[in-house]
Design an enzyme around this catalytic site. Structure first.
Site, PDB file in Angstrom:
ATOM      1  N   LYS A   1       0.825  -1.218   0.000  1.00  0.00           N
ATOM      2  CA  LYS A   1       0.000   0.000   0.000  1.00  0.00           C
ATOM      3  C   LYS A   1       0.854   1.260   0.000  1.00  0.00           C
ATOM      4  CE  LYS A   1      -2.459  -1.421   3.673  1.00  0.00           C
ATOM      5  NZ  LYS A   1      -3.431  -1.317   4.782  1.00  0.00           N
TER       6      LYS A   1
ATOM      7  N   LYS B   1       2.771   2.138   2.517  1.00  0.00           N
ATOM      8  CA  LYS B   1       2.679   2.687   3.871  1.00  0.00           C
ATOM      9  C   LYS B   1       3.737   2.008   4.746  1.00  0.00           C
ATOM     10  CE  LYS B   1      -1.088   3.706   7.086  1.00  0.00           C
ATOM     11  NZ  LYS B   1      -2.509   3.782   7.301  1.00  0.00           N
TER      12      LYS B   1
HETATM   13  N1  CTP Z   1      -9.564   5.955  13.279  1.00  0.00           N
HETATM   14  C1  CTP Z   1     -10.541   6.676  13.972  1.00  0.00           C
HETATM   15  N2  CTP Z   1     -10.229   7.902  14.490  1.00  0.00           N
HETATM   16  C2  CTP Z   1      -8.997   8.414  14.342  1.00  0.00           C
HETATM   17  C3  CTP Z   1      -7.989   7.698  13.649  1.00  0.00           C
HETATM   18  C4  CTP Z   1      -8.309   6.465  13.115  1.00  0.00           C
HETATM   19  O1  CTP Z   1     -11.669   6.212  14.120  1.00  0.00           O
HETATM   20  N3  CTP Z   1      -8.748   9.622  14.843  1.00  0.00           N
HETATM   21  C5  CTP Z   1      -9.898   4.671  12.666  1.00  0.00           C
HETATM   22  C6  CTP Z   1      -9.793   4.696  11.164  1.00  0.00           C
HETATM   23  O2  CTP Z   1     -10.947   5.287  10.603  1.00  0.00           O
HETATM   24  C7  CTP Z   1      -9.663   3.220  10.843  1.00  0.00           C
HETATM   25  C8  CTP Z   1      -8.858   2.704  12.055  1.00  0.00           C
HETATM   26  O3  CTP Z   1      -8.958   3.693  13.075  1.00  0.00           O
HETATM   27  O4  CTP Z   1     -10.921   2.583  10.830  1.00  0.00           O
HETATM   28  C9  CTP Z   1      -7.415   2.427  11.728  1.00  0.00           C
HETATM   29  O5  CTP Z   1      -6.900   3.569  11.119  1.00  0.00           O
HETATM   30  P1  CTP Z   1      -5.350   3.815  10.900  1.00  0.00           P
HETATM   31  O6  CTP Z   1      -5.155   4.293   9.492  1.00  0.00           O
HETATM   32  O7  CTP Z   1      -4.556   2.662  11.343  1.00  0.00           O
HETATM   33  O8  CTP Z   1      -5.115   5.021  11.943  1.00  0.00           O
HETATM   34  P2  CTP Z   1      -4.747   6.516  11.656  1.00  0.00           P
HETATM   35  O9  CTP Z   1      -4.502   7.159  12.964  1.00  0.00           O
HETATM   36  O10 CTP Z   1      -5.786   7.148  10.761  1.00  0.00           O
HETATM   37  O11 CTP Z   1      -3.353   6.352  10.898  1.00  0.00           O
HETATM   38  P3  CTP Z   1      -2.766   7.068   9.593  1.00  0.00           P
HETATM   39  O12 CTP Z   1      -2.547   8.509   9.965  1.00  0.00           O
HETATM   40  O13 CTP Z   1      -1.493   6.336   9.328  1.00  0.00           O
HETATM   41  O14 CTP Z   1      -3.798   6.879   8.504  1.00  0.00           O
END
Ligand code: CTP
Length: 138
Positions: free
Chosen positions: A44, A46
């Protein structure tokens, strides 16, 4: 028995992740969290700070999580839903509409994200000046 499933990277585990798990677990009797492997994240484009094993260990320690499985490829979700007899697939609304096709197999719900926190934001904030994320947002 109502089983819920969700998917994600869950790097630098934070309160947005906890709140997502809490809300999902309240929808049923069991919550399965599929954590992206490092190889899948590489596909991905990432890169996580913590390894798959570290992220899985942290997620598994959360009181709202009953089981952790690895997510290794995009096509896995439909198979998991059948294998684990899933009632509800849930994920944050940053994915809204992306998994609607799974609704022939189970309920699909998109939950509102917790505001102003993400793994990326934590990384950027620490790389920037090391100040807590909420201070940089003032
Ligand atoms: N999620 C959430 N609230 C946040 C951050 C994440 O509800 N503030 C949820 C995302 O919508 C997803 C899950 O947690 O369903 C996993 O998201 P992930 O991408 O691992 O976390 P992020 O903090 O959004 O990381 P990144 O910035 O790398 O996208």
């Amino acid at each position: 028995m109502k089983t819920i499933i969700t998917y994600g990277t869950f790097d630098l585990f934070h309160y947005g992740h906890v709140r997502l798990f809490k809300r999902l677990r309240a929808m049923g009797d069991k919550l399965i969290v599929a954590v992206s492997t490092d190889e899948f994240n590489a596909l991905k484009g990432k890169a996580a700070f913590f390894s798959y094993l570290q992220r899985a260990e942290i997620v598994e320690a959360c009181q709202y999580v009953d089981m952790v499985i690895p997510e290794t490829h995009w096509g896995q979700k439909a198979k998991d839903i059948c294998k684990y007899d899933i009632s509800t697939f849930g994920i944050g609304d940053d994915w809204k509409g992306e998994f609607d096709e799974l609704s022939v197999l189970c309920d699909v719900v998109y939950l509102g994200r917790t505001g102003e926190i993400s793994s990326t934001e934590i990384k950027n904030s620490l790389a920037d000046n090391g100040a807590p994320a909420n201070e940089t947002r003032k």
